[in-house]
Design a protein around this motif. Sequence first.
Motif, PDB file in Angstrom:
ATOM      1  N   ASP A   1       7.275 -11.272  44.247  1.00 28.80           N
ATOM      2  CA  ASP A   1       6.925 -10.413  45.388  1.00 28.80           C
ATOM      3  C   ASP A   1       8.153 -10.139  46.249  1.00 28.80           C
ATOM      4  OD1 ASP A   1       4.255 -10.144  44.673  1.00 28.80           O
ATOM      5  OD2 ASP A   1       3.637 -11.884  45.859  1.00 28.80           O
ATOM      6  N   ALA A   2       8.990 -11.139  46.430  1.00 28.82           N
ATOM      7  CA  ALA A   2      10.208 -10.967  47.229  1.00 28.82           C
ATOM      8  C   ALA A   2      11.186 -10.026  46.521  1.00 28.82           C
ATOM      9  CB  ALA A   2      10.862 -12.325  47.494  1.00 28.82           C
ATOM     10  N   VAL A   3      11.268 -10.119  45.200  1.00 27.25           N
ATOM     11  CA  VAL A   3      12.159  -9.230  44.450  1.00 27.25           C
ATOM     12  C   VAL A   3      11.623  -7.800  44.504  1.00 27.25           C
ATOM     13  CG1 VAL A   3      13.262  -8.772  42.220  1.00 27.25           C
ATOM     14  CG2 VAL A   3      12.882 -11.126  42.948  1.00 27.25           C
ATOM     15  N   ARG A   4      10.293  -7.641  44.386  1.00 24.71           N
ATOM     16  CA  ARG A   4       9.691  -6.306  44.496  1.00 24.71           C
ATOM     17  C   ARG A   4       9.964  -5.692  45.873  1.00 24.71           C
ATOM     18  NH1 ARG A   4       5.027  -9.001  42.700  1.00 24.71           N
ATOM     19  NH2 ARG A   4       5.003  -9.043  40.442  1.00 24.71           N
ATOM     20  N   LEU A   5       9.852  -6.494  46.918  1.00 22.25           N
ATOM     21  CA  LEU A   5      10.113  -6.017  48.278  1.00 22.25           C
ATOM     22  C   LEU A   5      11.567  -5.558  48.416  1.00 22.25           C
ATOM     23  CD1 LEU A   5       9.024  -5.692  51.195  1.00 22.25           C
ATOM     24  CD2 LEU A   5       9.805  -8.025  51.611  1.00 22.25           C
ATOM     25  N   LEU A   6      12.498  -6.332  47.880  1.00 24.66           N
ATOM     26  CA  LEU A   6      13.903  -5.939  47.931  1.00 24.66           C
ATOM     27  C   LEU A   6      14.126  -4.671  47.112  1.00 24.66           C
ATOM     28  CD1 LEU A   6      16.825  -6.443  48.821  1.00 24.66           C
ATOM     29  CD2 LEU A   6      17.107  -7.813  46.745  1.00 24.66           C
ATOM     30  N   ARG A   7      13.519  -4.598  45.933  1.00 19.12           N
ATOM     31  CA  ARG A   7      13.680  -3.402  45.097  1.00 19.12           C
ATOM     32  C   ARG A   7      13.218  -2.155  45.853  1.00 19.12           C
ATOM     33  NH1 ARG A   7      10.205  -3.136  39.763  1.00 19.12           N
ATOM     34  NH2 ARG A   7       8.571  -3.054  41.346  1.00 19.12           N
ATOM     35  N   GLN A   8      12.081  -2.250  46.523  1.00 18.36           N
ATOM     36  CA  GLN A   8      11.574  -1.100  47.280  1.00 18.36           C
ATOM     37  C   GLN A   8      12.523  -0.730  48.421  1.00 18.36           C
ATOM     38  OE1 GLN A   8       9.200   1.027  46.564  1.00 18.36           O
ATOM     39  NE2 GLN A   8       9.743   2.195  48.398  1.00 18.36           N
ATOM     40  N   ALA A   9      13.053  -1.714  49.095  1.00 14.66           N
ATOM     41  CA  ALA A   9      14.000  -1.445  50.186  1.00 14.66           C
ATOM     42  C   ALA A   9      15.268  -0.785  49.646  1.00 14.66           C
ATOM     43  CB  ALA A   9      14.343  -2.748  50.920  1.00 14.66           C
ATOM     44  N   VAL A  10      15.772  -1.272  48.521  1.00 14.46           N
ATOM     45  CA  VAL A  10      16.980  -0.683  47.927  1.00 14.46           C
ATOM     46  C   VAL A  10      16.680   0.746  47.502  1.00 14.46           C
ATOM     47  CG1 VAL A  10      18.603  -0.828  45.992  1.00 14.46           C
ATOM     48  CG2 VAL A  10      17.958  -2.902  47.242  1.00 14.46           C
ATOM     49  N   ARG A  11      15.503   0.994  46.914  1.00 13.36           N
ATOM     50  CA  ARG A  11      15.135   2.355  46.514  1.00 13.36           C
ATOM     51  C   ARG A  11      15.144   3.296  47.724  1.00 13.36           C
ATOM     52  NH1 ARG A  11      13.843   4.979  42.371  1.00 13.36           N
ATOM     53  NH2 ARG A  11      13.386   3.190  41.053  1.00 13.36           N
ATOM     54  N   GLU A  12      14.540   2.856  48.820  1.00 12.44           N
ATOM     55  CA  GLU A  12      14.513   3.690  50.023  1.00 12.44           C
ATOM     56  C   GLU A  12      15.922   3.957  50.530  1.00 12.44           C
ATOM     57  OE1 GLU A  12      11.865   2.012  52.955  1.00 12.44           O
ATOM     58  OE2 GLU A  12      10.277   1.782  51.462  1.00 12.44           O
ATOM     59  N   CYS A  13      16.756   2.938  50.525  1.00 11.68           N
ATOM     60  CA  CYS A  13      18.142   3.118  50.981  1.00 11.68           C
ATOM     61  C   CYS A  13      18.884   4.105  50.088  1.00 11.68           C
ATOM     62  CB  CYS A  13      18.874   1.778  51.000  1.00 11.68           C
ATOM     63  SG  CYS A  13      18.352   0.659  52.309  1.00 11.68           S
ATOM     64  N   VAL A  14      18.762   3.954  48.782  1.00 11.47           N
ATOM     65  CA  VAL A  14      19.466   4.828  47.846  1.00 11.47           C
ATOM     66  C   VAL A  14      18.952   6.260  47.971  1.00 11.47           C
ATOM     67  CG1 VAL A  14      19.813   5.338  45.385  1.00 11.47           C
ATOM     68  CG2 VAL A  14      20.136   3.011  46.236  1.00 11.47           C
ATOM     69  N   GLU A  15      17.636   6.445  48.038  1.00 12.99           N
ATOM     70  CA  GLU A  15      17.090   7.805  48.139  1.00 12.99           C
ATOM     71  C   GLU A  15      17.556   8.501  49.418  1.00 12.99           C
ATOM     72  OE1 GLU A  15      12.872   7.268  47.729  1.00 12.99           O
ATOM     73  OE2 GLU A  15      13.001   7.073  45.546  1.00 12.99           O
ATOM     74  N   HIS A  16      17.491   7.803  50.534  1.00 15.55           N
ATOM     75  CA  HIS A  16      17.931   8.414  51.791  1.00 15.55           C
ATOM     76  C   HIS A  16      19.433   8.697  51.784  1.00 15.55           C
ATOM     77  CE1 HIS A  16      13.964   7.355  53.304  1.00 15.55           C
ATOM     78  NE2 HIS A  16      14.207   8.171  54.301  1.00 15.55           N
ATOM     79  N   ALA A  17      20.218   7.752  51.289  1.00 15.43           N
ATOM     80  CA  ALA A  17      21.670   7.937  51.265  1.00 15.43           C
ATOM     81  C   ALA A  17      22.062   9.063  50.309  1.00 15.43           C
ATOM     82  CB  ALA A  17      22.357   6.627  50.876  1.00 15.43           C
ATOM     83  N   ARG A  18      21.403   9.170  49.165  1.00 14.98           N
ATOM     84  CA  ARG A  18      21.703  10.256  48.222  1.00 14.98           C
ATOM     85  C   ARG A  18      21.388  11.612  48.824  1.00 14.98           C
ATOM     86  NH1 ARG A  18      18.652  10.164  43.159  1.00 14.98           N
ATOM     87  NH2 ARG A  18      20.061  11.814  42.542  1.00 14.98           N
ATOM     88  N   ALA A  19      20.393  11.662  49.689  1.00 10.77           N
ATOM     89  CA  ALA A  19      20.009  12.915  50.342  1.00 10.77           C
ATOM     90  C   ALA A  19      20.863  13.194  51.583  1.00 10.77           C
ATOM     91  CB  ALA A  19      18.533  12.867  50.717  1.00 10.77           C
TER      92      ALA A  19
END
Length: 180
Positions: A50-68
């Motif tokens: 669950d902790a790894v999933r939470l980090l994965r989601q946070a990294v996804r949000e960071c990458v998507e926003h930064a790429r945009a």
Amino acid sequence: MILVGEPLALDLLNTRWRDGDLLGSGALFRDWLAAQRDRLTPPEAEVDLDAVRLLRQAVRECVEHARAGGTPPAPALRTVNEALRHAPAHRELVWPDVLVRRGGDVTERLLAELAEAAVDLLTGPALGRVRGCAGPECSLLFLPAHPGRRWCSPALCGNRVRVARYYRRHNASAPTARPE
């Protein structure tokens, strides 16, 4: 499906795709960790998925926003920073080598390594080159080694696109039977 070989942060994001999730079970996650053994310190015990999933989601949000071209959301940044803070790296001289060690429990150490990889991607020049797969319904990300690369994997999505194109081309030109 385990695809590895992209920067570690992208490999983490690519543990989830349309029809699957390598963080869905301990066995699948252990297989992914085994594929990453040259880049991650293997955990000596079970990790809190669950902790790894939470980090994965946070990294996804960071990458998507930064790429945009935007700023990642504060909660996502907070999740990444907490992972870094709970198991900071320190160097230790073990003659004649210098080893990197971490405090924290097994999950905190793994999260810190993954968060560091995410920070490296988010703050490095590679972020601007990250692409999404051009395959229909594919959500995987990759860093192209050459500018013409369009798919996460030529053998997976690339082949699906080529087969679909071939099928459309040949079925479109096939004569249709006319009723009499």
